[in-house]
Design a protein around this motif. Structure first.
Motif, PDB file in Angstrom:
ATOM      1  N   GLN A   1     -35.296  -7.079   1.326  1.00  0.00           N
ATOM      2  CA  GLN A   1     -34.547  -5.882   1.679  1.00  0.00           C
ATOM      3  C   GLN A   1     -34.291  -5.903   3.177  1.00  0.00           C
ATOM      4  O   GLN A   1     -35.020  -6.538   3.934  1.00  0.00           O
ATOM      5  CB  GLN A   1     -35.300  -4.609   1.290  1.00  0.00           C
ATOM      6  CG  GLN A   1     -36.594  -4.396   2.033  1.00  0.00           C
ATOM      7  CD  GLN A   1     -37.338  -3.178   1.540  1.00  0.00           C
ATOM      8  OE1 GLN A   1     -36.964  -2.569   0.550  1.00  0.00           O
ATOM      9  NE2 GLN A   1     -38.405  -2.809   2.224  1.00  0.00           N
ATOM     10  N   HIS A   2     -33.221  -5.222   3.581  1.00  0.00           N
ATOM     11  CA  HIS A   2     -32.928  -5.122   5.011  1.00  0.00           C
ATOM     12  C   HIS A   2     -34.015  -4.295   5.698  1.00  0.00           C
ATOM     13  O   HIS A   2     -34.578  -3.381   5.098  1.00  0.00           O
ATOM     14  CB  HIS A   2     -31.576  -4.447   5.241  1.00  0.00           C
ATOM     15  CG  HIS A   2     -30.419  -5.351   4.975  1.00  0.00           C
ATOM     16  ND1 HIS A   2     -29.660  -5.268   3.845  1.00  0.00           N
ATOM     17  CD2 HIS A   2     -29.905  -6.364   5.701  1.00  0.00           C
ATOM     18  CE1 HIS A   2     -28.712  -6.180   3.883  1.00  0.00           C
ATOM     19  NE2 HIS A   2     -28.846  -6.870   4.996  1.00  0.00           N
TER      20      HIS A   2
ATOM     21  N   GLU B   1     -36.787  -3.449  13.555  1.00  0.00           N
ATOM     22  CA  GLU B   1     -36.456  -4.814  13.933  1.00  0.00           C
ATOM     23  C   GLU B   1     -37.171  -5.189  15.230  1.00  0.00           C
ATOM     24  O   GLU B   1     -37.154  -4.447  16.202  1.00  0.00           O
ATOM     25  CB  GLU B   1     -34.951  -4.965  14.105  1.00  0.00           C
ATOM     26  CG  GLU B   1     -34.212  -4.806  12.802  1.00  0.00           C
ATOM     27  CD  GLU B   1     -32.718  -4.940  12.957  1.00  0.00           C
ATOM     28  OE1 GLU B   1     -32.259  -5.323  14.043  1.00  0.00           O
ATOM     29  OE2 GLU B   1     -32.015  -4.647  11.985  1.00  0.00           O
TER      30      GLU B   1
ATOM     31  N   VAL C   1     -34.601  -9.150   7.658  1.00  0.00           N
ATOM     32  CA  VAL C   1     -35.027  -8.786   6.313  1.00  0.00           C
ATOM     33  C   VAL C   1     -36.543  -8.812   6.223  1.00  0.00           C
ATOM     34  O   VAL C   1     -37.216  -9.434   7.043  1.00  0.00           O
ATOM     35  CB  VAL C   1     -34.428  -9.745   5.250  1.00  0.00           C
ATOM     36  CG1 VAL C   1     -32.922  -9.605   5.182  1.00  0.00           C
ATOM     37  CG2 VAL C   1     -34.825 -11.183   5.518  1.00  0.00           C
TER      38      VAL C   1
ATOM     39  N   PHE D   1     -27.171 -10.815   1.820  1.00  0.00           N
ATOM     40  CA  PHE D   1     -27.591 -10.773   3.212  1.00  0.00           C
ATOM     41  C   PHE D   1     -26.759 -11.775   4.018  1.00  0.00           C
ATOM     42  O   PHE D   1     -26.576 -12.915   3.595  1.00  0.00           O
ATOM     43  CB  PHE D   1     -29.077 -11.115   3.327  1.00  0.00           C
ATOM     44  CG  PHE D   1     -29.940 -10.221   2.491  1.00  0.00           C
ATOM     45  CD1 PHE D   1     -30.306  -8.975   2.946  1.00  0.00           C
ATOM     46  CD2 PHE D   1     -30.357 -10.606   1.224  1.00  0.00           C
ATOM     47  CE1 PHE D   1     -31.093  -8.134   2.173  1.00  0.00           C
ATOM     48  CE2 PHE D   1     -31.137  -9.779   0.443  1.00  0.00           C
ATOM     49  CZ  PHE D   1     -31.503  -8.536   0.920  1.00  0.00           C
TER      50      PHE D   1
ATOM     51  N   ASP E   1     -29.108 -11.237   9.708  1.00  0.00           N
ATOM     52  CA  ASP E   1     -29.709  -9.984   9.250  1.00  0.00           C
ATOM     53  C   ASP E   1     -31.231 -10.080   9.306  1.00  0.00           C
ATOM     54  O   ASP E   1     -31.808 -11.105   8.943  1.00  0.00           O
ATOM     55  CB  ASP E   1     -29.309  -9.668   7.801  1.00  0.00           C
ATOM     56  CG  ASP E   1     -27.878  -9.215   7.647  1.00  0.00           C
ATOM     57  OD1 ASP E   1     -27.216  -8.976   8.680  1.00  0.00           O
ATOM     58  OD2 ASP E   1     -27.432  -9.097   6.498  1.00  0.00           O
TER      59      ASP E   1
END
Length: 97
Positions: free
Chosen positions: A58-59, A65, A17, A11, A15
Motif C-alpha cells: 500500500q502507498h 515518508e 510503499v 504503483f 512511489d
C-alpha cells in the motif's frame, strides 16, 4: 495501522510503499513486472531489492515518508576538505582539495 491508506494496486516508479502485512517493511518502487502484478521495491532499511505481489503493498501516507537524505555510516571518518590537512609528513593542503 488503522486501515488501508489506499485501495489501489498499481504503483509507479518512485512511489513510497509499505507492506500491508508488516508496516515496518517499506521502501521505494523501482519497477513493475508482469503488467503490475509484481512490484520491485528497494527497502529503505537495507537498500536490498525485494519483489512483492502488488496486492500486499500500500502507498505510505505523505507524512510517513522518510526524508530523502543519505544516512551517515556508523564509524565513518568525516573529512572536512575546507581545512588544512597534512597529506604527507612534508606537505600540507591549503584548503579544498
Amino acid at each position: 495501522m488503522s486501515g488501508p491508506v489506499c485501495e489501489c494496486t498499481f504503483f509507479d516508479e518512485g512511489d513510497w510503499v509499505e507492506s500491508r502485512l508488516n508496516p515496518d517493511i517499506f521502501g521505494i518502487v523501482v519497477s513493475n513486472s508482469d503488467f503490475g502484478r509484481f512490484v520491485h521495491v528497494q527497502l529503505a532499511s537495507t537498500l536490498e531489492m525485494r519483489n512483492f505481489y502488488a496486492v500486499t503493498l500500500q502507498h505510505m501516507d505523505e507524512g510517513d515518508e522518510p526524508p530523502l537524505q543519505a544516512a551517515e555510516p556508523k564509524g565513518a571518518d568525516v573529512i572536512d576538505f575546507t581545512k588544512e590537512r597534512a597529506l604527507r609528513k612534508t606537505t600540507k593542503t591549503e584548503g579544498a582539495a
